[in-house]
Scaffold this motif. Structure first.
Motif, PDB file in Angstrom:
ATOM      1  N   MET A  77     -10.055  10.453  -4.728  1.00  0.00           N
ATOM      2  CA  MET A  77      -9.172  11.459  -4.124  1.00  0.00           C
ATOM      3  C   MET A  77      -9.782  11.947  -2.794  1.00  0.00           C
ATOM      4  N   PHE A  78      -8.928  12.165  -1.791  1.00  0.00           N
ATOM      5  CA  PHE A  78      -9.410  12.644  -0.486  1.00  0.00           C
ATOM      6  C   PHE A  78      -8.738  13.941  -0.045  1.00  0.00           C
ATOM      7  N   GLU A  79      -7.762  14.417  -0.826  1.00  0.00           N
ATOM      8  CA  GLU A  79      -7.048  15.647  -0.478  1.00  0.00           C
ATOM      9  C   GLU A  79      -7.990  16.836  -0.337  1.00  0.00           C
ATOM     10  N   PRO A  80      -7.734  17.830   0.463  1.00  0.00           N
ATOM     11  CA  PRO A  80      -6.637  17.929   1.417  1.00  0.00           C
ATOM     12  C   PRO A  80      -6.920  17.147   2.697  1.00  0.00           C
ATOM     13  N   ALA A  81      -5.839  16.835   3.445  1.00  0.00           N
ATOM     14  CA  ALA A  81      -6.021  16.091   4.691  1.00  0.00           C
ATOM     15  C   ALA A  81      -6.880  16.895   5.659  1.00  0.00           C
ATOM     16  N   LYS A  82      -7.662  16.181   6.426  1.00  0.00           N
ATOM     17  CA  LYS A  82      -8.560  16.845   7.397  1.00  0.00           C
ATOM     18  C   LYS A  82      -8.452  16.148   8.743  1.00  0.00           C
ATOM     19  N   ARG A  83      -9.022  16.775   9.733  1.00  0.00           N
ATOM     20  CA  ARG A  83      -9.145  16.174  11.059  1.00  0.00           C
ATOM     21  C   ARG A  83     -10.518  15.485  11.117  1.00  0.00           C
ATOM     22  N   PRO A  84     -10.637  14.419  11.909  1.00  0.00           N
ATOM     23  CA  PRO A  84     -11.917  13.697  11.975  1.00  0.00           C
ATOM     24  C   PRO A  84     -13.081  14.568  12.432  1.00  0.00           C
ATOM     25  N   GLU A  85     -12.785  15.650  13.193  1.00  0.00           N
ATOM     26  CA  GLU A  85     -13.877  16.519  13.654  1.00  0.00           C
ATOM     27  C   GLU A  85     -14.445  17.372  12.514  1.00  0.00           C
ATOM     28  N   ASP A  86     -13.728  17.392  11.378  1.00  0.00           N
ATOM     29  CA  ASP A  86     -14.198  18.125  10.199  1.00  0.00           C
ATOM     30  C   ASP A  86     -15.358  17.352   9.565  1.00  0.00           C
ATOM     31  N   ASP A  87     -16.449  18.047   9.265  1.00  0.00           N
ATOM     32  CA  ASP A  87     -17.635  17.378   8.699  1.00  0.00           C
ATOM     33  C   ASP A  87     -17.316  16.613   7.423  1.00  0.00           C
ATOM     34  N   ASP A  88     -16.331  17.106   6.662  1.00  0.00           N
ATOM     35  CA  ASP A  88     -16.024  16.489   5.366  1.00  0.00           C
ATOM     36  C   ASP A  88     -15.034  15.335   5.471  1.00  0.00           C
ATOM     37  N   PHE A  89     -14.617  15.005   6.694  1.00  0.00           N
ATOM     38  CA  PHE A  89     -13.614  13.935   6.817  1.00  0.00           C
ATOM     39  C   PHE A  89     -14.149  12.649   6.182  1.00  0.00           C
ATOM     40  N   GLY A  90     -13.319  12.016   5.345  1.00  0.00           N
ATOM     41  CA  GLY A  90     -13.694  10.728   4.752  1.00  0.00           C
ATOM     42  C   GLY A  90     -14.509  10.866   3.490  1.00  0.00           C
ATOM     43  N   LEU A  91     -14.910  12.091   3.136  1.00  0.00           N
ATOM     44  CA  LEU A  91     -15.677  12.268   1.899  1.00  0.00           C
ATOM     45  C   LEU A  91     -14.710  12.501   0.745  1.00  0.00           C
ATOM     46  N   PRO A  92     -14.880  11.798  -0.368  1.00  0.00           N
ATOM     47  CA  PRO A  92     -13.972  11.997  -1.494  1.00  0.00           C
ATOM     48  C   PRO A  92     -14.069  13.407  -2.066  1.00  0.00           C
ATOM     49  N   THR A  93     -12.961  13.898  -2.586  1.00  0.00           N
ATOM     50  CA  THR A  93     -12.937  15.236  -3.182  1.00  0.00           C
ATOM     51  C   THR A  93     -12.718  15.170  -4.688  1.00  0.00           C
ATOM     52  N   GLY A  94     -12.606  13.975  -5.212  1.00  0.00           N
ATOM     53  CA  GLY A  94     -12.433  13.812  -6.660  1.00  0.00           C
ATOM     54  C   GLY A  94     -12.665  12.357  -7.023  1.00  0.00           C
ATOM     55  N   ASP A  95     -12.895  12.101  -8.322  1.00  0.00           N
ATOM     56  CA  ASP A  95     -13.241  10.739  -8.754  1.00  0.00           C
ATOM     57  C   ASP A  95     -12.081   9.769  -8.601  1.00  0.00           C
ATOM     58  N   ALA A  96     -10.858  10.289  -8.803  1.00  0.00           N
ATOM     59  CA  ALA A  96      -9.704   9.379  -8.754  1.00  0.00           C
ATOM     60  C   ALA A  96      -8.440  10.163  -8.467  1.00  0.00           C
ATOM     61  N   VAL A  97      -7.485   9.493  -7.807  1.00  0.00           N
ATOM     62  CA  VAL A  97      -6.147  10.083  -7.684  1.00  0.00           C
ATOM     63  C   VAL A  97      -5.504  10.082  -9.080  1.00  0.00           C
ATOM     64  N   ASN A  98      -4.329  10.677  -9.180  1.00  0.00           N
ATOM     65  CA  ASN A  98      -3.730  10.835 -10.511  1.00  0.00           C
ATOM     66  C   ASN A  98      -2.895   9.638 -10.961  1.00  0.00           C
ATOM     67  N   GLY A  99      -3.012   8.511 -10.255  1.00  0.00           N
ATOM     68  CA  GLY A  99      -2.202   7.340 -10.580  1.00  0.00           C
ATOM     69  C   GLY A  99      -1.147   7.139  -9.510  1.00  0.00           C
ATOM     70  N   ALA A 100      -0.167   6.300  -9.825  1.00  0.00           N
ATOM     71  CA  ALA A 100       0.874   5.994  -8.837  1.00  0.00           C
ATOM     72  C   ALA A 100       2.156   5.643  -9.571  1.00  0.00           C
ATOM     73  N   VAL A 101       3.228   5.506  -8.804  1.00  0.00           N
ATOM     74  CA  VAL A 101       4.504   5.030  -9.348  1.00  0.00           C
ATOM     75  C   VAL A 101       4.968   3.896  -8.450  1.00  0.00           C
ATOM     76  N   PHE A 102       5.462   2.819  -9.069  1.00  0.00           N
ATOM     77  CA  PHE A 102       6.035   1.719  -8.298  1.00  0.00           C
ATOM     78  C   PHE A 102       7.559   1.791  -8.401  1.00  0.00           C
ATOM     79  N   PHE A 103       8.190   1.823  -7.241  1.00  0.00           N
ATOM     80  CA  PHE A 103       9.661   1.858  -7.174  1.00  0.00           C
ATOM     81  C   PHE A 103      10.127   0.479  -6.688  1.00  0.00           C
ATOM     82  N   PRO A 104      10.701  -0.340  -7.583  1.00  0.00           N
ATOM     83  CA  PRO A 104      11.062  -1.694  -7.140  1.00  0.00           C
ATOM     84  C   PRO A 104      12.221  -1.733  -6.149  1.00  0.00           C
TER      85      PRO A 104
END
Ligand SMILES: Cc1cc2nc3c(=O)[nH]c(=O)nc-3n(C[C@H](O)[C@H](O)[C@H](O)COP(=O)(O)OP(=O)(O)OC[C@H]3O[C@@H](n4cnc5c(N)ncnc54)[C@H](O)[C@@H]3O)c2cc1C
Length: 435
Positions: free
Chosen positions: A138-165
């Motif tokens: 997980m990377f939420e919340p979105a950040k700007r590249p000038e933010d020190d935390d940009f690109g650092l994960p904020t959680g082990d995993a996103v909550n999954g996904a949905v596929f819409f055919p």
């Protein structure tokens, strides 16, 4: 001598051309006027042309699911042998990441159940089988590249996904407008290019026609504003803006076009991809490229444009930030030195939902506020406009008794009051390009 038509349609983008097609099929003698040289030359040509069914409100999801059927059988819609070169629709399906931001897609899936649109849950572990090499942290919340935390994960995993055919993309959006123009012409519509409308003439509280830049007057009992990011300019010209509860504005947006990571055949295996965890969306493109767009996170400034004829067409840091955000999910994605892609304008409404409606000026109608998300609905929007115009012109009061519209492919009725210029702001909206 002043020329006369039944209806003048201002704008020959994909929605304008489909509106001309639908009206001509109903027997209207239409004239489409566009100040650019060819159909689809305006914001349509910059479109990512993604076809997807997930939006935030029932009516917009229903419209999009109905719309998918037209892209799936585009030749059936346009007519065999009518166009010199038909678009190709790529029916890849769409993968959407579940996030707290989109309530893990629970609301969307409830609407999909209501309209009978299929989807499948995708477990986190299965995301890389759809999106090769995906880092599912997980990377939420979105950040700007000038933010020190940009690109650092904020959680082990996103909550999954949905596929819409039911979804995919069109790789040549401009050609889709040309296809609709040729279909409209075969049905009797006329088109004028390199011609600018500078005045909406009216008489006794009703539209009378338009005046062109060279002073030529053309009369019609109906005039339709389908001017894309210039929609507010045309509404101001007609003097109808003050009477609208929902307004439109032009918003500058960039789309990045970058090569897929080495070893990934995204053109062959990829799909439409929407990721509110990193606030970007993407789709494959010819030459094994990836088109990347922004889902407008709150940390990014919005560039509203006062004059849609003069905006900065050069790439800014927006381009690089989108690529960097996608590189969080696809660590092998390179960031090219040379920016390629599109700089274009959205025609954004206050709640990022379109206005398909009449106006306070009798005979003046609008298909506007398409908010970066209505390419997919162009054929349905054309039918809706033809229905609204036909019904209002017989004296029906659409404002007090909204027209019901049958979405024939999905067997669902919707109230066109949902797209009224006088609706309350739809609080179900994402207030972003997602709609
Ligand atoms: C970067 C970008 C990405 C997008 N991605 C998607 C997507 O993935 N999926 C999706 O569904 N939608 C997407 N959209 C939105 C979609 O492309 C638009 O909603 C759609 O193309 C609008 O079509 P239109 O016919 O209303 O307007 P336009 O294509 O903008 O056409 C309006 C026309 O009006 C003409 N005009 C304006 N003023 C005058 C005048 N005074 N006189 C004569 N002519 C005039 C212009 O020249 C122009 O050709 C995207 C849009 C952009 C900009």
């Amino acid at each position: 001598m002043t020329k006369t038509y039944d209806a003048i349609i201002i704008g020959a983008g994909v929605i304008g051309a489909c509106t001309a097609f639908e009206m001509a099929k109903k027997g209207w003698k239409t004239l489409s006027i566009d100040k650019l040289p060819e159909a689809g030359y305006g914001s349509t040509s910059g479109s990512c042309a993604i076809i997807r069914t997930y939006y935030s409100a029932f009516e917009t999801c229903a419209l999009a699911f109905e719309g998918w059927h037209y892209w799936k059988d585009w030749e059936g819609y346009i007519g065999a042998g009518v166009a010199d070169d038909l678009i190709k629709y790529h029916d890849t399906g769409c993968l959407v990441i579940k996030t707290p931001h989109n309530n893990d897609l629970k609301n969307v899936c409830a609407v999909m159940d209501r309209i009978g649109c299929p989807y499948n849950d995708v477990a986190v572990a299965d995301i890389p089988s759809h999106l090769q090499g995906a880092d599912t942290r997980m990377f939420e919340p979105a950040k700007r590249p000038e933010d020190d935390d940009f690109g650092l994960p904020t959680g082990d995993a996103v909550n999954g996904a949905v596929f819409f055919p039911r979804g995919g993309y069109v790789s040549d959006p401009k050609l889709s407008a040309r296809n609709a123009q040729q279909a409209a012409e075969a049905a009797g519509a006329a088109f004028m290019f390199n011609t600018e409308v500078t005045e909406i003439r009216q008489k006794d509280g009703r539209v009378q026609g338009v005046t062109l830049l060279d002073g030529t007057q053309i009369d019609a009992r109906v005039v339709v504003n389908v001017a894309g990011p210039h929609s507010f300019v045309i509404n101001d010209m007609a003097g109808v803006s003050d009477g609208m509860n929902i307004k439109t504005r032009a918003l500058r947006h960039e789309v990045a076009h970058v090569p897929a990571p080495t070893g990934m055949n995204f053109e062959r295996d990829g799909m439409v991809y929407s990721d509110s965890d990193i606030h970007t969306y993407a789709r494959p493109d010819v030459g094994n490229n990836i088109l990347i767009g922004s889902e407008d996170p709150a940390c990014d400034p919005r560039e509203w444009i006062d004059d849609p004829d003069t905006f900065n067409a050069d790439f800014s840091d927006q381009w690089k930030i989108m690529v960097m955000r996608l590189a969080q999910r696809l660590p092998e994605l390179g960031i090219p030195e040379q920016a390629r892609g599109v700089v274009a304008l959205y025609d954004v409404s206050d709640d990022w939902m379109p206005i398909y409606d009449r106006s306070d000026l009798d005979g003046f109608y609008m298909a506007v506020g398409t908010s970066g998300n209505q390419f997919k609905n162009a054929p349905v929007a054309g039918k809706i406009m033809a229905k609204i115009i036909e019904t209002c012109e017989t004296g029906h009061d659409h404002d007090s008794d909204p027209i019901q519209f049958r979405l024939s492919h999905i067997g669902t009725d919707i109230s066109l009051g949902a797209f009224s210029r006088n609706r309350e702001i739809n609080q179900d909206s994402s207030f972003s390009v997602i709609g």
